[in-house]
Scaffold this active site. Structure first.
Site, mmCIF file in Angstrom:
data_model
loop_
_atom_site.group_PDB
_atom_site.id
_atom_site.type_symbol
_atom_site.label_atom_id
_atom_site.label_comp_id
_atom_site.label_asym_id
_atom_site.label_seq_id
_atom_site.Cartn_x
_atom_site.Cartn_y
_atom_site.Cartn_z
ATOM 1 N N GLN A 1 -36.339 31.655 26.473
ATOM 2 C CA GLN A 1 -35.482 32.077 27.867
ATOM 3 C C GLN A 1 -33.851 31.976 27.416
ATOM 4 O O GLN A 1 -34.223 30.384 27.118
ATOM 5 C CB GLN A 1 -36.539 32.140 28.917
ATOM 6 C CG GLN A 1 -35.347 32.348 30.171
ATOM 7 C CD GLN A 1 -36.862 31.899 31.137
ATOM 8 O OE1 GLN A 1 -36.219 30.989 32.402
ATOM 9 N NE2 GLN A 1 -38.363 32.349 32.044
ATOM 10 N N SER B 1 -28.787 23.320 24.367
ATOM 11 C CA SER B 1 -28.302 23.675 25.120
ATOM 12 C C SER B 1 -27.489 22.399 25.764
ATOM 13 O O SER B 1 -28.043 21.026 26.456
ATOM 14 C CB SER B 1 -28.727 24.300 26.698
ATOM 15 O OG SER B 1 -28.109 24.338 27.431
ATOM 16 N N GLU C 1 -26.769 22.345 28.968
ATOM 17 C CA GLU C 1 -27.203 22.053 30.376
ATOM 18 C C GLU C 1 -27.763 20.799 30.768
ATOM 19 O O GLU C 1 -28.272 20.365 31.322
ATOM 20 C CB GLU C 1 -27.955 23.314 30.832
ATOM 21 C CG GLU C 1 -27.106 24.533 31.201
ATOM 22 C CD GLU C 1 -26.695 24.053 32.439
ATOM 23 O OE1 GLU C 1 -27.031 24.306 33.427
ATOM 24 O OE2 GLU C 1 -25.540 25.277 32.404
ATOM 25 N N TYR D 1 -35.034 25.534 32.729
ATOM 26 C CA TYR D 1 -34.049 26.112 31.506
ATOM 27 C C TYR D 1 -33.817 24.356 30.730
ATOM 28 O O TYR D 1 -34.378 24.293 29.557
ATOM 29 C CB TYR D 1 -33.463 26.683 31.749
ATOM 30 C CG TYR D 1 -31.917 26.755 30.716
ATOM 31 C CD1 TYR D 1 -32.638 28.108 29.176
ATOM 32 C CD2 TYR D 1 -31.290 26.747 30.123
ATOM 33 C CE1 TYR D 1 -31.549 27.896 28.401
ATOM 34 C CE2 TYR D 1 -30.192 26.614 29.149
ATOM 35 C CZ TYR D 1 -30.631 27.362 28.163
ATOM 36 O OH TYR D 1 -29.616 27.781 26.977
ATOM 37 N N LYS E 1 -35.451 22.361 27.284
ATOM 38 C CA LYS E 1 -34.281 22.501 26.396
ATOM 39 C C LYS E 1 -34.097 21.241 26.183
ATOM 40 O O LYS E 1 -34.001 20.152 24.535
ATOM 41 C CB LYS E 1 -33.097 22.808 26.559
ATOM 42 C CG LYS E 1 -32.856 24.354 26.394
ATOM 43 C CD LYS E 1 -32.518 24.896 24.511
ATOM 44 C CE LYS E 1 -32.420 26.413 24.932
ATOM 45 N NZ LYS E 1 -31.686 27.070 23.151
ATOM 46 N N ARG F 1 -23.110 40.152 24.446
ATOM 47 C CA ARG F 1 -23.642 40.010 25.306
ATOM 48 C C ARG F 1 -24.937 41.018 26.509
ATOM 49 O O ARG F 1 -24.362 41.806 26.772
ATOM 50 C CB ARG F 1 -22.764 38.774 26.432
ATOM 51 C CG ARG F 1 -23.416 37.690 26.988
ATOM 52 C CD ARG F 1 -24.417 36.436 26.621
ATOM 53 N NE ARG F 1 -24.128 35.617 26.635
ATOM 54 C CZ ARG F 1 -24.954 33.999 26.671
ATOM 55 N NH1 ARG F 1 -25.999 34.496 26.272
ATOM 56 N NH2 ARG F 1 -24.826 33.328 26.834
#
Length: 316
Positions: A83, A125, A127, A148, A152, A183
């Site tokens: 995802q 990521s 994030e 998410y 990760k 994208r």
């Protein structure tokens, strides 16, 4: 001929990576969870679809992943699957964990069992760092604030653990946001560009968007893919932050895109708090000192040049 196996070849990174690997003289096998419905048109856009073999694999199922290793016998493996939407992960947290963390573990365990000569790069990521007012380095603490980012983070530590415990050449690219014309339409970059084009044609058109104040290091996808290959070929495995040098917010993104069409984005974009995420990272600042010094990687284009390529659909 050596072979590279790409889990998640249908995303922008997988497409660009496949092209670069082919140019480096490898054969390429890409995986998808459902080949009958897989979106492979970007391989056509890059004119490499006839050179890439595609295989249906369920990445969250260990037996399916292990069988792919047995059949393909790869030299290089890249995990770009899972995802990719932070916002969607709040609605589908279980899918986030299974598609990201479990998949990464399945790949690592397959490498451990099938052959430790394989080189592996996992797509991480930025994030994971959470809010950062000062630039994060590879040794900075993770403070994930979305399902998410949690997934990760778990994948990152799986890679680190297998590298230390079993001596695998396994690395994680801790990547910031990156864009290209490949994208998907649901990503905010493409949403802004599509909105500007619609507003140019229809002055009554309006678009609702979430928080535009968030700050990220938006970069150019082909540059990031180049970093993945440098990591795979490096003498020693390690983790690296991969990011643009400049940090910008989405207001700047929208302002530049709309001004390209002679428009003011303030007239056409309506902020809708219903589109805000339950937890939003206002700012994530990053340092790429390590990858610049150890692998001599740096971005080839800046923020404004990247946006012009996106607007004009330039693949490189």
């Amino acid at each position: 001929m050596k072979t590279a196996l790409i889990f998640g070849i249908t995303g922008q990174d997988g497409d660009y990576l496949a092209k670069q690997i082919l140019e480096d003289g490898y054969s390429v096998v890409g995986t998808s969870r459902d080949l009958s419905n897989a979106k492979l048109q970007n391989l056509d856009r890059l004119k490499i679809s006839s050179e890439v073999a595609c295989k249906e694999v369920q990445p969250a199922d260990f037996r399916s992943v292990f069988n792919a290793f047995r059949v393909v016998q790869p030299d290089l493996v890249f995990n770009l699957s899972g995802q990719t939407s932070v916002g969607l992960s709040f609605d589908q947290p279980v899918e986030s964990v299974e598609s990201i963390a479990t998949t990464t573990l399945n790949i690592l365990e397959s490498i451990r069992m099938e052959g430790q000569g394989i080189r592996f790069v996992n797509a991480g990521s930025s994030e994971c760092f959470g809010e950062r007012d000062t630039p994060a380095s590879e040794s900075s603490a993770f403070r994930p604030r979305s399902p998410y980012a949690v997934a990760k983070s778990a994948a990152f530590w799986h890679v680190s653990s297998y590298r230390l415990a079993y001596g695998l050449h396994a690395s994680t690219a801790i990547m910031s946001n990156h864009e290209s014309p490949l994208r998907g339409e649901r990503f905010v970059s493409q949403k802004i560009i599509a909105a500007a084009k619609n507003c140019q044609n229809d002055s009554s058109y309006r678009v609702r968007m979430g928080d535009l104040s968030v700050v990220r290091h938006w970069g150019w996808a082909p540059d990031y893919v180049r970093a993945l290959m440098l990591m795979a070929k490096a003498p020693e495995a390690d983790d690296y932050i991969v990011a643009a040098e400049e940090a910008n917010n989405l207001n700047q993104f929208a302002e530049h895109v709309f001004s390209y069409y002679g428009l003011s984005y303030h007239e056409f974009i309506e902020i809708d708090e219903k589109l805000f995420r339950p937890l939003e990272l206002r700012q994530t600042l990053l340092s790429t000192k390590k990858i610049q010094e150890k692998l001599q990687w740096e971005p080839t284009i800046g923020f404004c040049d990247m946006l012009e390529k996106l607007i004009n659909g330039k693949l490189y």
